[in-house]
Motif scaffolding. Structure first.
Motif, PDB file in Angstrom:
ATOM      1  N   LEU A  16      -1.523   8.597  19.220  1.00  0.00           N
ATOM      2  CA  LEU A  16      -1.993   8.418  17.851  1.00  0.00           C
ATOM      3  C   LEU A  16      -3.323   9.124  17.635  1.00  0.00           C
ATOM      4  O   LEU A  16      -4.216   9.044  18.484  1.00  0.00           O
ATOM      5  N   PRO A  17      -3.508   9.781  16.486  1.00  0.00           N
ATOM      6  CA  PRO A  17      -4.784  10.449  16.215  1.00  0.00           C
ATOM      7  C   PRO A  17      -5.914   9.483  15.888  1.00  0.00           C
ATOM      8  O   PRO A  17      -7.083   9.841  16.005  1.00  0.00           O
TER       9      PRO A  17
ATOM     10  N   SER B 227      -5.923   2.550  15.611  1.00  0.00           N
ATOM     11  CA  SER B 227      -4.510   2.204  15.502  1.00  0.00           C
ATOM     12  C   SER B 227      -3.861   1.944  16.853  1.00  0.00           C
ATOM     13  O   SER B 227      -2.747   1.416  16.910  1.00  0.00           O
ATOM     14  N   CYS B 228      -4.543   2.307  17.936  1.00  0.00           N
ATOM     15  CA  CYS B 228      -3.991   2.068  19.269  1.00  0.00           C
ATOM     16  C   CYS B 228      -4.103   0.607  19.688  1.00  0.00           C
ATOM     17  O   CYS B 228      -3.575   0.216  20.729  1.00  0.00           O
TER      18      CYS B 228
ATOM     19  N   ALA C 206       0.126  -4.242  13.352  1.00  0.00           N
ATOM     20  CA  ALA C 206      -0.614  -3.002  13.554  1.00  0.00           C
ATOM     21  C   ALA C 206      -1.721  -2.876  12.510  1.00  0.00           C
ATOM     22  O   ALA C 206      -1.675  -3.490  11.446  1.00  0.00           O
ATOM     23  N   GLN C 207      -2.712  -2.047  12.844  1.00  0.00           N
ATOM     24  CA  GLN C 207      -3.827  -1.821  11.937  1.00  0.00           C
ATOM     25  C   GLN C 207      -3.356  -1.140  10.647  1.00  0.00           C
ATOM     26  O   GLN C 207      -2.609  -0.163  10.696  1.00  0.00           O
TER      27      GLN C 207
ATOM     28  N   VAL D 191      -0.769   9.403   9.471  1.00  0.00           N
ATOM     29  CA  VAL D 191      -0.013   9.941  10.610  1.00  0.00           C
ATOM     30  C   VAL D 191       0.184   8.858  11.666  1.00  0.00           C
ATOM     31  O   VAL D 191       1.286   8.671  12.194  1.00  0.00           O
ATOM     32  N   SER D 192      -0.870   8.126  11.978  1.00  0.00           N
ATOM     33  CA  SER D 192      -0.762   7.053  12.964  1.00  0.00           C
ATOM     34  C   SER D 192       0.225   5.997  12.494  1.00  0.00           C
ATOM     35  O   SER D 192       1.058   5.507  13.271  1.00  0.00           O
ATOM     36  N   LYS D 193       0.156   5.622  11.235  1.00  0.00           N
ATOM     37  CA  LYS D 193       1.062   4.601  10.711  1.00  0.00           C
ATOM     38  C   LYS D 193       2.509   5.067  10.767  1.00  0.00           C
ATOM     39  O   LYS D 193       3.413   4.302  11.135  1.00  0.00           O
ATOM     40  N   GLN D 194       2.748   6.330  10.442  1.00  0.00           N
ATOM     41  CA  GLN D 194       4.109   6.858  10.484  1.00  0.00           C
ATOM     42  C   GLN D 194       4.668   6.845  11.904  1.00  0.00           C
ATOM     43  O   GLN D 194       5.832   6.508  12.129  1.00  0.00           O
TER      44      GLN D 194
END
Length: 333
Positions: free
Chosen positions: A269-270, A274-275, A286-287, A293-296
């Protein structure tokens, strides 16, 4: 200091590392109880690790004042915490969320994860690395574990190991391995204490499955501002899938954990924030990150693994470096 503390990264759509998938059948832990703690009025005085680290203040008092200037709203913090707990309640047995009263003399007491490491019916009460926080392991926690839940295997590092230190935010149990970050808050003596309890005394896992991760030696890599705890940078969504940051630091962390050799899939994840995710009985919290991008990628990973998913907003709590895992302890008893 709080547990599993992180600082958000801005996502970079051009820095994509492909996510792999797994078809192996997953054994999922069954969590039956969750422990949390209410937010004290003194929460505004909680220490903001990353803000202080980046501001280069000459003294702790100035750093703390500047941290308070970030304008943490107690009302909004409590609203977000209530929403977090309501989401958690949906995925554990009814009336099995135990919310401890606040400790006004301990501004960071919300971050209950740091106070213990729990695997099945065995719990280690930790001797936290920051001396000011050690009073958070109080009689209310011991009463819940020993009296309300009737646990017999409760070990107190504060009594047994005066040289050992451990924050629960440094301890990641995936169901197959117990990864322990060696950090400013968790030392080698604390790691050995955990290994003795879970591998030697109770034979819950092989000693080789209790794995030290030398986080301080990894911090020289570009980690997006540094992390306080192991779970600031890596958590799991099932027994074979880890969330790990993109970039040099994530690469080095994955190598240190021997992710591939130990049979894990890494979802890269960028956004470091979000990790940090909570997985409870087949559902991922999840955050609610601004990084789409991280959520996707989290959505895709959960869909492929038949996991439920809820994005939870803790942006106000994050001003004091809060992450999702630090606000609860999940037990399987």
């Amino acid at each position: 200091m709080a547990c599993s503390r992180v600082t958000p990264n801005y996502c970079d759509r051009n820095n994509h590392i492909a996510t792999t998938t797994t078809t192996t059948t997953i054994r999922r832990l069954r969590h039956t109880v969750a422990i949390s703690r209410e937010i004290p009025d003194s929460f505004i005085d909680a220490i903001s690790f990353h803000y202080n680290q980046s501001s280069h203040h000459d003294d702790a008092a100035t750093a703390l004042l500047c941290s308070q200037d970030k304008g943490v709203s107690l009302l909004k913090s409590r609203e977000q915490h209530t929403n977090y707990l309501n989401t958690l309640r949906q995925h554990i047995p009814i009336n099995k969320l135990i919310c401890l009263p606040p400790l006004e003399s301990h501004p960071d007491c919300l971050f209950v994860e740091d106070t213990m490491v729990a695997i099945q019916d065995t719990v280690v009460l930790t001797r936290m690395g920051h001396e000011s926080r050690r009073g958070e392991v109080d009689d209310s926690i011991k009463a819940v574990l020993c009296e309300q839940l009737g646990l017999k295997n409760v070990y107190d590092m504060n009594i047994d190991s005066i040289e050992g230190c451990c924050d629960g935010g440094d301890v990641l149990y995936t169901g197959r391995h117990l990864f322990v970050g060696i950090t400013d808050r968790t030392n080698q003596v604390g790691f050995q204490y955990l290994r003795n309890v879970f591998a030697h005394h109770h034979d819950m896992m092989d000693a080789a499955d209790v794995v030290p991760i030398p986080m301080m030696s990894l911090q020289g890599a570009d980690s997006g501002g540094g992390v306080l705890h192991l779970k600031s940078a890596v958590t799991h969504i099932d027994e074979e899938t880890l969330l790990i940051p993109e970039g040099t630091f994530g690469d080095i962390l994955a190598d240190a954990m021997k992710v591939t050799e130990r049979g894990y899939t890494a979802v890269r994840l960028p956004d470091v924030l979000s990790c940090n995710a909570v997985v409870v009985n087949g559902h991922v919290m999840a955050q609610d990150s601004p990084c789409s991008v991280s959520k996707q990628r989290i959505e895709q990973a959960c869909h492929e693994r038949d996991l439920g998913l809820t994005f939870v907003d803790t942006s106000e709590l994050a001003k004091k470096d809060a992450a999702l895992t630090c606000c609860s302890v999940l037990l399987s008893v």
